[in-house]
Write an enzyme that holds these catalytic residues in place. Structure first.
Site, PDB file in Angstrom:
ATOM      1  N   GLU A 164       0.806  -1.229   0.000  1.00  0.00           N
ATOM      2  CA  GLU A 164       0.000   0.000   0.000  1.00  0.00           C
ATOM      3  C   GLU A 164       0.840   1.281   0.000  1.00  0.00           C
ATOM      4  OE1 GLU A 164      -3.017   0.096  -0.662  1.00  0.00           O
ATOM      5  OE2 GLU A 164      -3.882  -1.813  -0.044  1.00  0.00           O
ATOM      6  N   SER A 183      -2.490   5.749  -6.158  1.00  0.00           N
ATOM      7  CA  SER A 183      -3.874   6.046  -6.555  1.00  0.00           C
ATOM      8  C   SER A 183      -4.373   7.317  -5.870  1.00  0.00           C
ATOM      9  CB  SER A 183      -4.787   4.859  -6.228  1.00  0.00           C
ATOM     10  OG  SER A 183      -4.730   4.539  -4.853  1.00  0.00           O
TER      11      SER A 183
HETATM   12 FE   LIG Z   1      -5.049  -1.359  -1.657  1.00  0.00          FE
END
Ligand SMILES: [Fe+2]
Length: 263
Positions: A164, A183
Protein backbone atom coordinates in the site's frame (compact mmCIF):
# COMPACT_ATOMS: atom_id res chain seq x y z
CA UNK A 1 -19.17 0.60 7.34
CA UNK A 2 -19.32 0.94 3.61
CA UNK A 3 -21.44 3.36 1.67
CA UNK A 4 -20.66 1.73 -1.68
CA UNK A 5 -21.95 -1.46 -3.26
CA UNK A 6 -20.07 -3.38 -5.94
CA UNK A 7 -21.74 -3.44 -9.35
CA UNK A 8 -22.84 -6.81 -10.72
CA UNK A 9 -20.34 -8.74 -12.83
CA UNK A 10 -21.76 -10.90 -15.61
CA UNK A 11 -20.68 -14.48 -16.36
CA UNK A 12 -17.99 -13.22 -18.73
CA UNK A 13 -16.54 -10.96 -16.05
CA UNK A 14 -17.90 -7.70 -17.47
CA UNK A 15 -19.42 -4.80 -15.54
CA UNK A 16 -21.87 -2.33 -17.06
CA UNK A 17 -20.21 0.95 -16.20
CA UNK A 18 -22.27 4.08 -16.75
CA UNK A 19 -21.30 7.03 -18.94
CA UNK A 20 -20.67 9.08 -15.78
CA UNK A 21 -18.41 6.34 -14.39
CA UNK A 22 -16.47 6.29 -17.65
CA UNK A 23 -15.99 10.04 -17.27
CA UNK A 24 -14.89 9.76 -13.65
CA UNK A 25 -12.38 7.07 -14.64
CA UNK A 26 -11.08 9.28 -17.44
CA UNK A 27 -10.60 12.21 -15.10
CA UNK A 28 -8.97 10.12 -12.37
CA UNK A 29 -6.53 8.42 -14.74
CA UNK A 30 -5.59 11.52 -16.72
CA UNK A 31 -4.83 13.47 -13.57
CA UNK A 32 -2.82 10.68 -11.99
CA UNK A 33 -0.86 9.59 -15.10
CA UNK A 34 1.17 12.78 -15.20
CA UNK A 35 2.08 12.35 -11.54
CA UNK A 36 3.03 8.67 -11.61
CA UNK A 37 5.27 9.13 -14.64
CA UNK A 38 7.44 11.34 -12.45
CA UNK A 39 7.25 9.39 -9.25
CA UNK A 40 6.45 5.69 -9.73
CA UNK A 41 9.20 3.08 -9.89
CA UNK A 42 10.23 1.47 -13.17
CA UNK A 43 8.51 -1.82 -12.36
CA UNK A 44 5.20 -0.03 -11.91
CA UNK A 45 5.58 2.00 -15.10
CA UNK A 46 6.53 -1.11 -17.09
CA UNK A 47 3.41 -2.83 -15.71
CA UNK A 48 1.22 0.14 -16.58
CA UNK A 49 2.48 0.02 -20.14
CA UNK A 50 1.67 -3.69 -20.36
CA UNK A 51 -1.83 -3.13 -18.94
CA UNK A 52 -2.42 -0.39 -21.49
CA UNK A 53 -5.44 0.85 -19.54
CA UNK A 54 -8.08 2.67 -21.58
CA UNK A 55 -8.51 6.35 -20.82
CA UNK A 56 -12.03 6.99 -22.07
CA UNK A 57 -13.82 4.15 -20.31
CA UNK A 58 -13.49 2.02 -17.21
CA UNK A 59 -11.44 -1.09 -18.05
CA UNK A 60 -12.99 -4.54 -17.79
CA UNK A 61 -11.61 -7.30 -15.56
CA UNK A 62 -10.94 -9.79 -18.42
CA UNK A 63 -8.66 -7.22 -20.08
CA UNK A 64 -6.60 -6.95 -16.90
CA UNK A 65 -6.61 -10.72 -16.43
CA UNK A 66 -5.19 -11.34 -19.85
CA UNK A 67 -2.06 -9.35 -19.03
CA UNK A 68 -1.66 -10.54 -15.42
CA UNK A 69 -2.12 -14.20 -16.35
CA UNK A 70 0.49 -13.93 -19.08
CA UNK A 71 3.06 -12.14 -16.91
CA UNK A 72 2.70 -13.71 -13.45
CA UNK A 73 -0.29 -16.07 -13.38
CA UNK A 74 -2.36 -13.63 -11.31
CA UNK A 75 -6.02 -12.69 -11.78
CA UNK A 76 -8.29 -10.02 -10.42
CA UNK A 77 -11.29 -11.31 -8.50
CA UNK A 78 -14.47 -9.23 -8.21
CA UNK A 79 -15.61 -8.88 -4.59
CA UNK A 80 -18.24 -6.94 -2.64
CA UNK A 81 -17.03 -3.66 -1.18
CA UNK A 82 -15.56 -5.19 1.97
CA UNK A 83 -14.24 -8.70 2.58
CA UNK A 84 -12.92 -10.31 5.75
CA UNK A 85 -9.34 -11.35 6.46
CA UNK A 86 -10.08 -15.05 5.78
CA UNK A 87 -11.29 -14.35 2.27
CA UNK A 88 -8.59 -11.76 1.62
CA UNK A 89 -5.68 -14.07 2.49
CA UNK A 90 -7.28 -17.07 0.73
CA UNK A 91 -7.61 -15.05 -2.48
CA UNK A 92 -4.00 -13.85 -2.40
CA UNK A 93 -2.82 -17.39 -1.67
CA UNK A 94 -4.68 -18.39 -4.85
CA UNK A 95 -3.02 -15.58 -6.86
CA UNK A 96 -6.28 -13.68 -7.04
CA UNK A 97 -6.28 -9.99 -6.25
CA UNK A 98 -9.60 -8.80 -4.77
CA UNK A 99 -11.19 -5.88 -6.61
CA UNK A 100 -14.42 -4.23 -5.53
CA UNK A 101 -16.39 -3.29 -8.65
CA UNK A 102 -17.54 0.18 -7.68
CA UNK A 103 -16.05 3.53 -8.60
CA UNK A 104 -15.94 6.55 -6.31
CA UNK A 105 -18.46 9.32 -6.88
CA UNK A 106 -17.53 12.82 -8.05
CA UNK A 107 -18.11 14.07 -4.50
CA UNK A 108 -15.30 11.83 -3.27
CA UNK A 109 -13.07 12.32 -6.28
CA UNK A 110 -10.02 13.33 -4.25
CA UNK A 111 -10.28 11.15 -1.27
CA UNK A 112 -12.17 8.12 -0.06
CA UNK A 113 -11.20 5.64 2.61
CA UNK A 114 -12.62 2.60 0.86
CA UNK A 115 -10.59 0.91 -1.84
CA UNK A 116 -12.52 1.41 -5.08
CA UNK A 117 -11.96 0.12 -8.62
CA UNK A 118 -9.56 2.93 -9.47
CA UNK A 119 -7.43 2.23 -6.40
CA UNK A 120 -7.28 -1.51 -7.05
CA UNK A 121 -6.70 -1.38 -10.81
CA UNK A 122 -4.61 1.75 -11.24
CA UNK A 123 -2.92 1.52 -7.85
CA UNK A 124 -2.14 -2.19 -7.60
CA UNK A 125 -2.39 -4.10 -10.86
CA UNK A 126 0.68 -2.67 -12.57
CA UNK A 127 2.95 -4.04 -9.81
CA UNK A 128 1.29 -7.46 -10.09
CA UNK A 129 2.87 -7.83 -13.53
CA UNK A 130 6.24 -7.93 -11.77
CA UNK A 131 7.38 -11.44 -10.83
CA UNK A 132 9.19 -10.53 -7.64
CA UNK A 133 6.37 -8.40 -6.35
CA UNK A 134 3.81 -11.04 -7.34
CA UNK A 135 5.77 -13.74 -5.53
CA UNK A 136 5.91 -11.64 -2.37
CA UNK A 137 2.14 -11.03 -2.50
CA UNK A 138 1.46 -14.73 -3.06
CA UNK A 139 3.63 -15.77 -0.10
CA UNK A 140 1.98 -13.10 2.01
CA UNK A 141 -1.44 -14.62 1.28
CA UNK A 142 -0.25 -18.13 2.14
CA UNK A 143 1.23 -16.99 5.44
CA UNK A 144 -1.87 -15.01 6.35
CA UNK A 145 -4.16 -17.93 5.66
CA UNK A 146 -2.45 -19.99 8.34
CA UNK A 147 -1.82 -17.19 10.81
CA UNK A 148 -3.75 -16.52 14.02
CA UNK A 149 -5.87 -13.42 14.46
CA UNK A 150 -3.15 -11.67 16.42
CA UNK A 151 -0.43 -12.65 13.93
CA UNK A 152 -2.61 -11.30 11.12
CA UNK A 153 -2.68 -7.88 12.73
CA UNK A 154 1.13 -7.86 12.60
CA UNK A 155 1.16 -9.15 9.03
CA UNK A 156 -1.27 -6.40 8.05
CA UNK A 157 1.45 -3.84 8.87
CA UNK A 158 3.84 -5.52 6.47
CA UNK A 159 1.25 -5.22 3.70
CA UNK A 160 0.48 -1.63 4.62
CA UNK A 161 4.09 -0.46 4.49
CA UNK A 162 4.87 -2.35 1.27
CA UNK A 163 1.97 -3.06 -1.11
CA UNK A 164 0.00 0.00 0.00
CA UNK A 165 2.54 2.64 1.04
CA UNK A 166 5.95 1.37 -0.01
CA UNK A 167 8.78 3.50 -1.42
CA UNK A 168 11.84 2.15 -3.22
CA UNK A 169 15.25 3.50 -4.18
CA UNK A 170 16.07 3.89 -7.85
CA UNK A 171 19.67 4.99 -8.15
CA UNK A 172 19.84 8.23 -6.21
CA UNK A 173 16.12 8.80 -6.46
CA UNK A 174 13.18 7.84 -4.34
CA UNK A 175 10.25 6.22 -6.15
CA UNK A 176 6.84 4.88 -5.22
CA UNK A 177 5.53 1.35 -5.67
CA UNK A 178 2.72 1.36 -3.05
CA UNK A 179 -0.76 1.38 -4.58
CA UNK A 180 -2.23 3.44 -1.75
CA UNK A 181 0.07 6.28 -2.72
CA UNK A 182 -0.08 5.83 -6.49
CA UNK A 183 -3.87 6.05 -6.55
CA UNK A 184 -3.87 9.28 -4.54
CA UNK A 185 -2.65 12.53 -6.16
CA UNK A 186 -2.33 14.23 -2.80
CA UNK A 187 -0.28 11.48 -1.22
CA UNK A 188 1.87 10.99 -4.33
CA UNK A 189 3.12 14.56 -3.99
CA UNK A 190 3.31 14.35 -0.22
CA UNK A 191 5.28 11.10 -0.19
CA UNK A 192 7.78 12.41 -2.74
CA UNK A 193 8.23 16.03 -1.78
CA UNK A 194 6.90 16.96 1.63
CA UNK A 195 9.57 17.44 4.30
CA UNK A 196 7.28 16.22 7.09
CA UNK A 197 7.03 12.42 6.73
CA UNK A 198 9.92 10.19 7.76
CA UNK A 199 11.41 8.02 5.04
CA UNK A 200 13.29 5.18 6.63
CA UNK A 201 15.26 2.27 5.37
CA UNK A 202 13.04 -0.81 5.25
CA UNK A 203 13.59 -3.03 8.25
CA UNK A 204 11.20 -5.94 8.73
CA UNK A 205 11.29 -5.89 12.53
CA UNK A 206 10.51 -2.15 12.66
CA UNK A 207 7.81 -2.40 10.00
CA UNK A 208 5.94 -5.17 11.84
CA UNK A 209 5.96 -3.04 14.99
CA UNK A 210 4.91 0.26 13.45
CA UNK A 211 1.28 1.29 14.03
CA UNK A 212 -0.57 3.10 11.26
CA UNK A 213 -3.77 4.95 10.61
CA UNK A 214 -5.71 4.56 7.40
CA UNK A 215 -7.34 7.98 7.39
CA UNK A 216 -4.37 10.35 7.38
CA UNK A 217 -1.35 11.07 5.20
CA UNK A 218 1.29 8.66 6.45
CA UNK A 219 3.77 10.13 8.94
CA UNK A 220 6.32 7.47 7.99
CA UNK A 221 7.31 5.52 4.87
CA UNK A 222 9.74 2.62 4.53
CA UNK A 223 12.14 2.55 1.61
CA UNK A 224 13.32 -0.66 -0.09
CA UNK A 225 16.77 -0.98 -1.68
CA UNK A 226 15.01 -2.44 -4.72
CA UNK A 227 11.91 -4.47 -5.56
CA UNK A 228 14.06 -7.61 -5.31
CA UNK A 229 14.11 -7.03 -1.55
CA UNK A 230 10.43 -8.03 -1.48
CA UNK A 231 11.29 -11.30 -3.16
CA UNK A 232 14.01 -11.93 -0.57
CA UNK A 233 11.49 -11.19 2.18
CA UNK A 234 9.13 -13.78 0.74
CA UNK A 235 11.89 -16.39 1.13
CA UNK A 236 12.60 -15.45 4.76
CA UNK A 237 10.92 -17.00 7.77
CA UNK A 238 8.46 -14.14 8.07
CA UNK A 239 6.37 -15.82 10.75
CA UNK A 240 9.46 -16.01 12.93
CA UNK A 241 9.81 -12.26 12.43
CA UNK A 242 6.17 -11.84 13.40
CA UNK A 243 6.77 -13.84 16.60
CA UNK A 244 9.78 -11.66 17.45
CA UNK A 245 7.80 -8.49 16.84
CA UNK A 246 4.90 -9.75 18.98
CA UNK A 247 7.30 -10.40 21.86
CA UNK A 248 8.38 -6.77 22.03
CA UNK A 249 5.10 -5.21 20.88
CA UNK A 250 4.29 -2.00 19.04
CA UNK A 251 6.44 1.09 18.74
CA UNK A 252 4.91 4.34 19.97
CA UNK A 253 2.75 5.89 17.24
CA UNK A 254 3.96 9.00 15.40
CA UNK A 255 0.40 10.23 15.00
CA UNK A 256 -2.33 11.53 17.25
CA UNK A 257 -4.91 8.92 18.22
CA UNK A 258 -8.07 9.06 16.15
CA UNK A 259 -10.62 11.29 17.75
CA UNK A 260 -13.55 9.31 19.04
CA UNK A 261 -16.83 11.15 19.21
CA UNK A 262 -19.54 9.66 21.32
CA UNK A 263 -23.07 10.18 20.19
FE1 LIG B 1 -5.05 -1.36 -1.66
Amino acid sequence: MTSYVSKPVNEKGFVEWSVEEDRIWHDLVSRQLALVKQSACKEYLDGLEMLNLPLNRVPQLPEINQVLMRETGWQVEPVPALINFDRFFALLADKKFPVATFLRSREEFDYLQEPDFFHEIFGHCAMLTNRQFAEFTHTYGQLGMNASGKERVYLARLYWFTVEFGLVKEGEQLKIYGGGILSSPGETLYAMEDPVPLREQFDIHTVLRTPYRIDIMQPEYFVLEDIGQLYKLSKMDLMFQVQQAMKVGLLPPLFEPKEVTHA
